[in-house]
Design a protein around this motif. Structure first.
Motif, mmCIF file in Angstrom:
data_model
loop_
_atom_site.group_PDB
_atom_site.id
_atom_site.type_symbol
_atom_site.label_atom_id
_atom_site.label_comp_id
_atom_site.label_asym_id
_atom_site.label_seq_id
_atom_site.Cartn_x
_atom_site.Cartn_y
_atom_site.Cartn_z
ATOM 1 N N ASP A 180 0.831 -1.210 0.000
ATOM 2 C CA ASP A 180 0.000 0.000 0.000
ATOM 3 C C ASP A 180 0.859 1.252 0.000
ATOM 4 O O ASP A 180 0.617 2.182 -0.771
ATOM 5 C CB ASP A 180 -0.943 0.009 1.208
ATOM 6 C CG ASP A 180 -2.057 -1.005 1.086
ATOM 7 O OD1 ASP A 180 -2.440 -1.356 -0.056
ATOM 8 O OD2 ASP A 180 -2.562 -1.461 2.132
ATOM 9 N N GLU A 181 1.860 1.270 0.863
ATOM 10 C CA GLU A 181 2.764 2.423 0.921
ATOM 11 C C GLU A 181 3.575 2.556 -0.360
ATOM 12 O O GLU A 181 3.826 3.661 -0.836
ATOM 13 C CB GLU A 181 3.702 2.316 2.111
ATOM 14 C CG GLU A 181 3.052 2.586 3.438
ATOM 15 C CD GLU A 181 4.079 2.586 4.555
ATOM 16 O OE1 GLU A 181 4.819 3.576 4.669
ATOM 17 O OE2 GLU A 181 4.133 1.583 5.283
ATOM 18 N N SER A 182 3.976 1.424 -0.900
ATOM 19 C CA SER A 182 4.726 1.442 -2.151
ATOM 20 C C SER A 182 3.891 2.068 -3.265
ATOM 21 O O SER A 182 4.363 2.947 -3.994
ATOM 22 C CB SER A 182 5.151 0.020 -2.527
ATOM 23 O OG SER A 182 5.838 0.023 -3.754
ATOM 24 N N ALA A 183 2.648 1.639 -3.383
ATOM 25 C CA ALA A 183 1.759 2.188 -4.412
ATOM 26 C C ALA A 183 1.584 3.698 -4.226
ATOM 27 O O ALA A 183 1.623 4.460 -5.196
ATOM 28 C CB ALA A 183 0.404 1.478 -4.372
ATOM 29 N N TYR A 184 1.407 4.119 -2.975
ATOM 30 C CA TYR A 184 1.254 5.540 -2.692
ATOM 31 C C TYR A 184 2.463 6.332 -3.212
ATOM 32 O O TYR A 184 2.308 7.368 -3.867
ATOM 33 C CB TYR A 184 1.074 5.771 -1.184
ATOM 34 C CG TYR A 184 1.174 7.228 -0.811
ATOM 35 C CD1 TYR A 184 0.080 8.073 -0.980
ATOM 36 C CD2 TYR A 184 2.360 7.772 -0.320
ATOM 37 C CE1 TYR A 184 0.162 9.416 -0.665
ATOM 38 C CE2 TYR A 184 2.454 9.118 -0.008
ATOM 39 C CZ TYR A 184 1.359 9.932 -0.184
ATOM 40 O OH TYR A 184 1.456 11.265 0.118
ATOM 41 N N HIS A 185 3.663 5.851 -2.925
ATOM 42 C CA HIS A 185 4.855 6.603 -3.324
ATOM 43 C C HIS A 185 5.119 6.517 -4.824
ATOM 44 O O HIS A 185 5.667 7.463 -5.397
ATOM 45 C CB HIS A 185 6.063 6.186 -2.488
ATOM 46 C CG HIS A 185 5.985 6.754 -1.113
ATOM 47 N ND1 HIS A 185 6.235 8.077 -0.832
ATOM 48 C CD2 HIS A 185 5.637 6.185 0.069
ATOM 49 C CE1 HIS A 185 6.060 8.299 0.455
ATOM 50 N NE2 HIS A 185 5.701 7.161 1.023
ATOM 51 N N PHE A 186 4.724 5.431 -5.479
ATOM 52 C CA PHE A 186 4.809 5.418 -6.948
ATOM 53 C C PHE A 186 3.831 6.439 -7.529
ATOM 54 O O PHE A 186 4.148 7.125 -8.509
ATOM 55 C CB PHE A 186 4.547 4.026 -7.524
ATOM 56 C CG PHE A 186 5.746 3.119 -7.464
ATOM 57 C CD1 PHE A 186 6.972 3.511 -7.983
ATOM 58 C CD2 PHE A 186 5.658 1.866 -6.891
ATOM 59 C CE1 PHE A 186 8.085 2.682 -7.935
ATOM 60 C CE2 PHE A 186 6.762 1.021 -6.837
ATOM 61 C CZ PHE A 186 7.975 1.432 -7.360
ATOM 62 N N ARG A 187 2.649 6.552 -6.922
ATOM 63 C CA ARG A 187 1.687 7.572 -7.383
ATOM 64 C C ARG A 187 2.248 8.981 -7.181
ATOM 65 O O ARG A 187 2.067 9.859 -8.033
ATOM 66 C CB ARG A 187 0.359 7.413 -6.658
ATOM 67 C CG ARG A 187 -0.448 6.241 -7.139
ATOM 68 C CD ARG A 187 -1.842 6.216 -6.490
ATOM 69 N NE ARG A 187 -2.612 5.109 -6.986
ATOM 70 C CZ ARG A 187 -2.838 3.983 -6.311
ATOM 71 N NH1 ARG A 187 -2.338 3.818 -5.094
ATOM 72 N NH2 ARG A 187 -3.565 3.021 -6.835
ATOM 73 N N GLU A 188 2.899 9.180 -6.044
ATOM 74 C CA GLU A 188 3.515 10.487 -5.798
ATOM 75 C C GLU A 188 4.634 10.764 -6.807
ATOM 76 O O GLU A 188 4.791 11.894 -7.264
ATOM 77 C CB GLU A 188 4.053 10.581 -4.361
ATOM 78 C CG GLU A 188 2.980 10.685 -3.312
ATOM 79 C CD GLU A 188 2.184 11.972 -3.441
ATOM 80 O OE1 GLU A 188 2.716 13.044 -3.117
ATOM 81 O OE2 GLU A 188 1.008 11.890 -3.875
ATOM 82 N N THR A 189 5.392 9.746 -7.151
ATOM 83 C CA THR A 189 6.423 9.905 -8.177
ATOM 84 C C THR A 189 5.792 10.425 -9.456
ATOM 85 O O THR A 189 6.273 11.395 -10.062
ATOM 86 C CB THR A 189 7.118 8.552 -8.470
ATOM 87 O OG1 THR A 189 7.696 8.053 -7.276
ATOM 88 C CG2 THR A 189 8.188 8.704 -9.548
#
Length: 96
Positions: free
Chosen positions: A62-71
Motif C-alpha cells: 500500500d505504501e509502495s503504491a502511494y509513493h509510486f503515485r507520488e512519483t
C-alpha cells in the motif's frame, strides 16, 4: 553516517545516504532516511520512487503504491514508476 548526524537537514546527503543503505539491503534504515529526505523536499520524485522500491521489497505494498503515485504526480512522464505501480497493484490484487 557521521555526516548525516552532523548535517541532519542536508537533503542531498540524506538522500544519497538512503540510496547507499538501500543498495546494501538495509531497508529499514533506508526507509527512515528516505522519509526524512521527503520531509526536507516533499516534491522530489526520485525520492518517492526509490522509497517506493524499498517499500515494495519489504512487502509494504500500500505504501509502495502511494509513493509510486507520488512519483508520477511530480514526474508524470516517468515510465518506470508507471510500470512498477502496475506491478504493485497487480500483486496487491492477488492478495486481496
Amino acid at each position: 553516517r557521521e555526516a548525516v548526524r552532523l548535517r541532519p537537514d542536508d537533503f542531498d546527503l540524506r538522500y544519497n545516504f538512503a540510496n547507499l543503505l538501500a543498495k546494501g539491503g538495509k531497508y529499514d534504515e533506508a526507509i527512515s532516511n528516505y522519509r526524512r529526505a521527503l520531509q526536507l523536499n516533499p516534491a522530489e520524485a526520485d525520492v518517492h520512487n526509490n522509497l517506493a522500491l524499498v517499500l515494495y521489497h519489504t512487502h509494504l505494498l500500500d505504501e509502495s503504491a502511494y509513493h509510486f503515485r507520488e512519483t508520477l504526480r511530480y514526474k508524470p512522464d516517468y515510465p518506470f514508476a508507471l510500470y512498477r505501480l502496475g506491478k504493485v497493484l497487480a500483486e496487491k490484487g492477488k492478495k486481496e
